[in-house]
Design a protein around this motif. Structure first.
Motif, PDB file in Angstrom:
ATOM      1  N   TYR A  51      -2.578  -1.087  -5.586  1.00 21.34           N
ATOM      2  CA  TYR A  51      -3.564  -0.092  -6.365  1.00 21.34           C
ATOM      3  C   TYR A  51      -4.192   0.969  -5.585  1.00 21.34           C
ATOM      4  CZ  TYR A  51      -7.366   1.053  -9.527  1.00 21.34           C
ATOM      5  OH  TYR A  51      -8.427   1.673 -10.147  1.00 21.34           O
ATOM      6  N   LEU A  52      -4.834   0.550  -4.489  1.00 21.72           N
ATOM      7  CA  LEU A  52      -5.408   1.501  -3.719  1.00 21.72           C
ATOM      8  C   LEU A  52      -4.589   2.749  -3.151  1.00 21.72           C
ATOM      9  CD1 LEU A  52      -7.799  -0.879  -1.563  1.00 21.72           C
ATOM     10  CD2 LEU A  52      -8.540   0.575  -3.324  1.00 21.72           C
TER      11      LEU A  52
ATOM     12  N   SER B  49      -1.201 -12.747   0.010  1.00 24.06           N
ATOM     13  CA  SER B  49      -0.018 -11.970  -0.303  1.00 24.06           C
ATOM     14  C   SER B  49      -0.384 -11.339  -1.577  1.00 24.06           C
ATOM     15  CB  SER B  49       1.233 -12.731  -0.177  1.00 24.06           C
ATOM     16  OG  SER B  49       1.292 -13.233   1.128  1.00 24.06           O
ATOM     17  N   ILE B  50      -0.805 -12.234  -2.610  1.00 21.22           N
ATOM     18  CA  ILE B  50      -0.710 -11.877  -3.916  1.00 21.22           C
ATOM     19  C   ILE B  50      -1.841 -11.138  -4.402  1.00 21.22           C
ATOM     20  CG2 ILE B  50      -0.935 -12.555  -6.287  1.00 21.22           C
ATOM     21  CD1 ILE B  50       0.758 -14.965  -5.538  1.00 21.22           C
ATOM     22  N   ILE B  51      -3.019 -11.199  -3.828  1.00 21.38           N
ATOM     23  CA  ILE B  51      -4.507 -10.543  -4.310  1.00 21.38           C
ATOM     24  C   ILE B  51      -4.534  -9.230  -3.445  1.00 21.38           C
ATOM     25  CG2 ILE B  51      -6.788 -10.606  -4.066  1.00 21.38           C
ATOM     26  CD1 ILE B  51      -6.635 -13.635  -5.015  1.00 21.38           C
ATOM     27  N   LEU B  52      -4.195  -9.333  -2.120  1.00 19.38           N
ATOM     28  CA  LEU B  52      -4.311  -8.244  -1.393  1.00 19.38           C
ATOM     29  C   LEU B  52      -3.158  -7.287  -1.339  1.00 19.38           C
ATOM     30  CD1 LEU B  52      -5.649  -9.700   2.161  1.00 19.38           C
ATOM     31  CD2 LEU B  52      -6.795  -8.492   0.635  1.00 19.38           C
ATOM     32  N   GLY B  53      -1.860  -7.897  -1.796  1.00 16.20           N
ATOM     33  CA  GLY B  53      -0.990  -7.032  -1.985  1.00 16.20           C
ATOM     34  C   GLY B  53      -1.136  -6.179  -3.296  1.00 16.20           C
ATOM     35  N   LEU B  54      -1.652  -6.717  -4.406  1.00 13.59           N
ATOM     36  CA  LEU B  54      -1.804  -6.108  -5.646  1.00 13.59           C
ATOM     37  C   LEU B  54      -2.842  -5.079  -5.454  1.00 13.59           C
ATOM     38  CD1 LEU B  54      -1.558  -8.953  -8.411  1.00 13.59           C
ATOM     39  CD2 LEU B  54      -0.026  -6.804  -7.895  1.00 13.59           C
TER      40      LEU B  54
ATOM     41  N   PHE C 205       0.893  -1.160  -0.120  1.00  7.99           N
ATOM     42  CA  PHE C 205      -0.101  -0.091  -0.155  1.00  7.99           C
ATOM     43  C   PHE C 205       0.918   1.205  -0.130  1.00  7.99           C
ATOM     44  CE2 PHE C 205      -2.073   3.449   2.163  1.00  7.99           C
ATOM     45  CZ  PHE C 205      -3.469   3.506   1.444  1.00  7.99           C
ATOM     46  N   PHE C 206       1.884   1.328   1.039  1.00  4.71           N
ATOM     47  CA  PHE C 206       2.622   2.530   0.994  1.00  4.71           C
ATOM     48  C   PHE C 206       3.591   2.612  -0.160  1.00  4.71           C
ATOM     49  CE2 PHE C 206       6.678   4.459   1.715  1.00  4.71           C
ATOM     50  CZ  PHE C 206       6.069   5.924   2.202  1.00  4.71           C
ATOM     51  N   LEU C 207       4.061   1.625  -0.794  1.00  8.20           N
ATOM     52  CA  LEU C 207       4.810   1.903  -2.203  1.00  8.20           C
ATOM     53  C   LEU C 207       3.998   2.399  -3.202  1.00  8.20           C
ATOM     54  CD1 LEU C 207       7.641   1.968  -2.712  1.00  8.20           C
ATOM     55  CD2 LEU C 207       7.582  -0.422  -3.370  1.00  8.20           C
ATOM     56  N   GLY C 208       2.733   1.800  -3.504  1.00  6.32           N
ATOM     57  CA  GLY C 208       1.800   2.384  -4.333  1.00  6.32           C
ATOM     58  C   GLY C 208       1.647   3.723  -4.267  1.00  6.32           C
TER      59      GLY C 208
END
Length: 128
Positions: free
Chosen positions: A112-113, A103-108, A43-46
């Motif tokens: 995005y958010l 990890s994959i679904i929530l990470g992506l 989230f932060f890096l996005g």
């Protein structure tokens, strides 16, 4: 100066990851600490990379300190990988599957958010 920025960010990111991992340490076999750390980092890096792209006046050393150094050492793909293998190896395939999918679904989704939050914040700043 760029190398020092990465080193300082990495130092503080690693310490923060360790502290949160210890604080969240739940002994039920599921690596919740690493999951929360990595999702927070997504989230932060996005948000951060979108924010610095919009602002364009952020010094490269700040980007290296926060993005590469801090966030790069705060999040950890290698720990995620090893923990996943250990979950499956220790007969916790359900946990392993949940860990990978979350990890994959929530990470992506969180990356995005974070990106969208930076864009929304910028648009609100333009109207005032």
């Amino acid at each position: 100066m760029k190398l020092i920025s990465v080193m300082l960010g990495g130092f503080f990111g690693a310490i923060t990851r360790y502290a949160i991992g210890e604080w969240v340490n739940i002994d039920n076999g599921f690596p919740l600490g690493t999951l929360l750390i990595n999702l927070t980092g997504c989230f932060f890096l996005g948000w951060f990379l979108t924010f610095i792209t919009i602002k364009r006046n952020i010094k490269p050393e700040v980007t290296l300190l926060i993005g590469t150094g801090f966030t790069g050492s705060f999040t950890t793909f290698s720990t995620f990988s090893v923990e996943t293998i250990l979950l499956f190896r220790n007969g916790l395939a359900g946990y392993g599957t949940i860990y990978v999918l979350f990890s994959i679904i929530l990470g992506l989704t969180l990356a995005y958010l974070g990106l969208k939050l930076a864009l929304i914040t910028e648009r609100k700043g333009e109207t005032h």
